[in-house]
Design a protein around this motif. Structure first.
Motif, mmCIF file in Angstrom:
data_model
loop_
_atom_site.group_PDB
_atom_site.id
_atom_site.type_symbol
_atom_site.label_atom_id
_atom_site.label_comp_id
_atom_site.label_asym_id
_atom_site.label_seq_id
_atom_site.Cartn_x
_atom_site.Cartn_y
_atom_site.Cartn_z
ATOM 1 N N UNK A 1 0.845 -1.199 0.000
ATOM 2 C CA UNK A 1 0.000 0.000 0.000
ATOM 3 C C UNK A 1 0.877 1.244 0.000
ATOM 4 N N UNK A 2 0.784 2.026 -1.098
ATOM 5 C CA UNK A 2 1.602 3.232 -1.195
ATOM 6 C C UNK A 2 0.753 4.491 -1.332
ATOM 7 N N UNK A 3 -0.293 4.447 -2.167
ATOM 8 C CA UNK A 3 -1.131 5.638 -2.335
ATOM 9 C C UNK A 3 -2.580 5.239 -2.543
ATOM 10 N N UNK A 4 -3.480 6.087 -2.048
ATOM 11 C CA UNK A 4 -4.912 5.840 -2.191
ATOM 12 C C UNK A 4 -5.274 5.818 -3.675
ATOM 13 N N UNK A 5 -6.009 4.791 -4.074
ATOM 14 C CA UNK A 5 -6.497 4.602 -5.446
ATOM 15 C C UNK A 5 -5.373 4.403 -6.461
ATOM 16 N N UNK A 6 -4.167 4.108 -5.982
ATOM 17 C CA UNK A 6 -3.049 3.875 -6.888
ATOM 18 C C UNK A 6 -3.129 2.502 -7.532
ATOM 19 N N UNK A 7 -2.225 2.263 -8.491
ATOM 20 C CA UNK A 7 -2.146 0.954 -9.147
ATOM 21 C C UNK A 7 -1.849 -0.107 -8.085
ATOM 22 N N UNK A 8 -2.416 -1.295 -8.269
ATOM 23 C CA UNK A 8 -2.181 -2.358 -7.286
ATOM 24 C C UNK A 8 -2.252 -3.735 -7.918
ATOM 25 N N UNK A 9 -1.436 -4.592 -7.366
ATOM 26 C CA UNK A 9 -1.349 -5.957 -7.853
ATOM 27 C C UNK A 9 -2.622 -6.731 -7.495
ATOM 28 N N UNK A 10 -3.175 -6.443 -6.320
ATOM 29 C CA UNK A 10 -4.432 -7.084 -5.896
ATOM 30 C C UNK A 10 -5.122 -6.175 -4.890
ATOM 31 N N UNK A 11 -6.435 -6.148 -4.967
ATOM 32 C CA UNK A 11 -7.248 -5.382 -4.033
ATOM 33 C C UNK A 11 -8.476 -6.226 -3.746
ATOM 34 N N UNK A 12 -8.781 -6.412 -2.474
ATOM 35 C CA UNK A 12 -9.967 -7.178 -2.088
ATOM 36 C C UNK A 12 -10.752 -6.317 -1.105
ATOM 37 N N UNK A 13 -11.982 -5.996 -1.459
ATOM 38 C CA UNK A 13 -12.844 -5.176 -0.604
ATOM 39 C C UNK A 13 -14.059 -5.981 -0.165
ATOM 40 N N UNK A 14 -14.466 -5.780 1.087
ATOM 41 C CA UNK A 14 -15.721 -6.359 1.568
ATOM 42 C C UNK A 14 -16.832 -5.403 1.154
#
Length: 162
Positions: free
Chosen positions: A85-98
């Motif tokens: 986690x580096x920046x809000x809404x930044x590129x990401x390898x994986x994101x899992x939200x409830x």
């Protein structure tokens, strides 16, 4: 066992499809059985738009874990799959939200359920409607289908694999 736990999976870096499949495998073995899976959707980045498109999928899980334990488990899965986690809404390898934890309404310092972004994000609502069109948002008292019909987000959301 809590039924109707809906998770949004997303990736816009690396082998996105493989990452979503890996996340699903771990979720199925550590969180609980996956009861439903949407198609894979490709969507332009939302919030911070100067990044690669996302692959998204919504899954429905049944679990004996509390909502806080589900959050801890998915954060652990994200870390294991390489998320930093580096920046809000930044590129990401994986994101899992409830998105939903059954029909519960939860407000804590670390967790808000239902996810507050649901009604404003087409990339969340399109796959939700595919697998749970009649599920009623416990706060807004509208079905996912009704929420999608009223959604003001105009970002294109395309099924790339059923």
């Amino acid at each position: 066992m809590i039924e109707g736990i809906f998770l949004l999976l997303g990736s816009n870096l690396g082998d996105k499809k493989k990452l979503l499949n890996s996340a699903c495998s771990i979720i199925n073995s550590e969180l609980g059985p996956i009861m439903g899976r949407s198609s894979l959707y490709e969507t332009a980045a939302w919030g911070k738009t100067d990044q690669p498109a996302f692959l998204n999928q919504v899954i429905e899980v049944n679990s004996a874990l509390s909502a806080a334990e589900v959050l801890k488990c998915i954060n652990n899965i994200e870390s294991r799959l390489g998320r930093v986690r580096t920046e809000k809404w930044g590129a990401r390898i994986i994101d899992i939200d409830i998105l939903y934890y059954g029909h519960e309404i939860i407000e804590t310092e670390n967790l808000t359920i239902p996810h507050p972004g649901i009604p404003d994000r087409r990339f969340t609502l399109a796959p939700l409607v595919e697998i749970a069109p009649d599920f009623i948002h416990p706060v807004l008292r509208k079905t996912n289908t009704e929420l999608l019909a009223r959604c003001s987000d105009k970002l294109e959301v395309n099924i790339i694999e059923s």
